[in-house]
Every structure is written in C-alpha cells, then in structure tokens.
Design an enzyme around this catalytic site. Sequence first.
Site, PDB file in Angstrom:
ATOM      1  N   ASP A 162       0.839  -1.200   0.000  1.00  0.00           N
ATOM      2  CA  ASP A 162       0.000   0.000   0.000  1.00  0.00           C
ATOM      3  C   ASP A 162       0.875   1.251   0.000  1.00  0.00           C
ATOM      4  OD1 ASP A 162       0.888  -0.182   2.584  1.00  0.00           O
ATOM      5  OD2 ASP A 162      -1.091  -0.096   3.523  1.00  0.00           O
ATOM      6  N   SER A 163       2.210   1.051   0.018  1.00  0.00           N
ATOM      7  CA  SER A 163       3.133   2.170  -0.213  1.00  0.00           C
ATOM      8  C   SER A 163       2.904   2.757  -1.600  1.00  0.00           C
ATOM      9  CB  SER A 163       4.590   1.713  -0.051  1.00  0.00           C
ATOM     10  OG  SER A 163       4.831   0.542  -0.794  1.00  0.00           O
TER      11      SER A 163
ATOM     12  N   GLU B 160      -1.645  -5.618   8.463  1.00  0.00           N
ATOM     13  CA  GLU B 160      -0.908  -5.006   9.574  1.00  0.00           C
ATOM     14  C   GLU B 160      -1.645  -5.234  10.895  1.00  0.00           C
ATOM     15  OE1 GLU B 160      -0.095  -0.862   8.802  1.00  0.00           O
ATOM     16  OE2 GLU B 160       0.847  -1.302   6.873  1.00  0.00           O
TER      17      GLU B 160
ATOM     18  N   ASP C  46      -1.004  -6.064  -0.187  1.00  0.00           N
ATOM     19  CA  ASP C  46      -1.480  -5.452   1.059  1.00  0.00           C
ATOM     20  C   ASP C  46      -2.989  -5.277   1.030  1.00  0.00           C
ATOM     21  OD1 ASP C  46       0.514  -4.949   2.940  1.00  0.00           O
ATOM     22  OD2 ASP C  46       1.224  -3.166   1.888  1.00  0.00           O
TER      23      ASP C  46
ATOM     24  N   GLU D  45       8.862  -4.221  10.830  1.00  0.00           N
ATOM     25  CA  GLU D  45       9.350  -2.950  10.287  1.00  0.00           C
ATOM     26  C   GLU D  45       9.907  -2.064  11.399  1.00  0.00           C
ATOM     27  OE1 GLU D  45       6.658  -1.079   7.565  1.00  0.00           O
ATOM     28  OE2 GLU D  45       7.823   0.775   7.476  1.00  0.00           O
TER      29      GLU D  45
ATOM     30  N   LYS E  24      -1.286  -9.434   2.701  1.00  0.00           N
ATOM     31  CA  LYS E  24      -0.571  -9.010   3.908  1.00  0.00           C
ATOM     32  C   LYS E  24      -1.476  -8.069   4.704  1.00  0.00           C
ATOM     33  CE  LYS E  24       3.188  -6.032   3.841  1.00  0.00           C
ATOM     34  NZ  LYS E  24       2.708  -4.864   4.613  1.00  0.00           N
TER      35      LYS E  24
HETATM   36  O1  KIV Z   1       3.604  -1.118   1.677  1.00  0.00           O
HETATM   37  C1  KIV Z   1       4.790  -1.500   1.726  1.00  0.00           C
HETATM   38  O2  KIV Z   1       5.597  -1.228   0.832  1.00  0.00           O
HETATM   39  C2  KIV Z   1       5.200  -2.290   2.878  1.00  0.00           C
HETATM   40  C3  KIV Z   1       6.661  -2.560   3.036  1.00  0.00           C
HETATM   41  C4  KIV Z   1       7.354  -1.345   3.511  1.00  0.00           C
HETATM   42  C5  KIV Z   1       6.920  -3.723   3.914  1.00  0.00           C
HETATM   43  O3  KIV Z   1       4.395  -2.681   3.667  1.00  0.00           O
END
Ligand code: KIV
Length: 271
Positions: free
Chosen positions: A51-52, A122, A90, A189, A120
């Site tokens: 989600d980055s 969180e 994510d 992280e 993934k």
């Molecule tokens: O969204 C992302 O890129 C991440 C990584 C920093 C692990 O969760």
Amino acid sequence: MSTQNKISRITTRVLLEMKQRGTKIAMLTAYDYSLAKIVDQAGIDIILVGDSAATVMAGYETTLPINLNEMIYHASSVVRAVKRSLVVVDLPFGSYQGNSKEALASAVRIMKETGAHAIKMEGGKEISESISRILTAGIPVMGHLGLTPQSIFKFGTYVVRAREKEEADKLIEDAKILQDLGCFAIVVEKIPSTLGRQVSGELKIPVIGIGAGDGVDGQVLVTHDMMGITQDFSPRFLRRYLHLSEEMDHAVKAYIADVKSGDFPNAKEQY
Ligand code: KIV
C-alpha cells in the site's frame, strides 16, 4: 546453477524451506507490469504490491488513502508480469479493520480479481479473528508488526518501534499469535536488530525485516527507494543501489534539448 535459480515458482512452502536451510529471502515492492517484470526476471523471491503505492505512485503523504479497487488495479498489473515470484498484496486501510466478514470479502476480491498468491495485513492479536477467517478460506496471510504505517496517526511518529521492553514483549507475543493462527511469514518494520533476531529465532515461519537488522530471515525494501527514484526519503536502513532520479533527469533534459534543436528525430528515426 544455484538451487535458487532451479526453483521454477516460489511458494509459501519454498519460503519455509528457505528459512529451515538458512537461505535469506529477498523481497521488493512493485505496483506495475513493467517494473514487476524486471524484478521477477532478476530472481526476487517475493514481490509485494504494497500500500506504499499510495505514497510512491499517487503522492499521498501516508498509506491510508489508497482503496481496495486501486490495490486490485496495481496487483493485477503486477501478476500479469510475474512468472516466478510469490506475489503478496497489502489489504489497504479500511478494508479489514471493521470486522472479519469484511476482511474476508476484501481478501477474496484480491485473490479472485488479481490472481495474486497471498495477502498481507498489519496488526497482531487485535486482528486475529479476521486473519483466522481469511486463512480458513485458504488464503495465505503474511503478517506485519513493528512500525505499521496504517496506524501512523496512532503512533504519531515514524521512529523505531519496540525499543521498550513492554512493546518488545507485545511484539513477540503478537508474532507467536500470527504464527499459531497459520500466517506463512511476518514482516517486521523498523525495530531494533536484537529484537528482529529474537523474533526470527523464536519463530518457525520466515521473518522478513525492513529496518529490522541482519538477524531476520529476509529483507524487504521499496523498489523506488532502493533504485533512487524517490528522493526525499532516506532512513538509515535504506541502501540505494542506483540514483535513477538523477539519470532520468539527465535523460529528460537531453530529450528536451534534442526536440527543441531539431536533432530528434534524425533521418533513421522516421518513416
Ligand atoms: O507497503 C509496503 O511497501 C510495505 C513494506 C514497507 C513492507 O508494507
């Protein structure tokens, strides 16, 4: 040829075997077809459609604004390019925190509409019901502990997490809960390297770090950061392998000059 190159497809089982053998796992992000193709062909083990994308691709300040439809767009572009890597996507903020039914529906959409291999999420104990429901549906889940950017407004800062014993103990407890639920791996992280090493040592599943030191089972970076495409993000844990923003700046300036001067296109570059 190394054993690594002989593997035709990375699966969650392959990752577990890598941990058992002590082979480090390499993971990078990708959000589009062209970059995913390069990263996959180079031999990366896991591609994270993170989600980055909200910050890197869309220019938001945090990861919170990106939604499920946008993640599905990015993930399906990546999946079309990938032949070997495991693609993890994510679940975006707001698509799983409500309740476990909503979480499952979001995960199912990702799997059905993108062809990705895992999701993934969180969080630890507080999202265990949702993780459990998703795992029961046969969807592999990667956990994410430590600095969890979707909770940035709760933390109020991007500083290193779990320096204090209480938070470190909670992180280890959460990591064990995620493993017991059936997660196939966990990202940790921005935590002290001693804690990263301890979590990895106490878990059977792979622990992949970003800013978590050298004692974990693998590393993940945002590709745009390690390639030097992004410029204004320089945490201590980031190693830049290229300075692409500078090279691209030179290329764009050269193109502008060639167009303005009439040098481009030349006789061979036209029909
Ligand atoms: O969204 C992302 O890129 C991440 C990584 C920093 C692990 O969760």
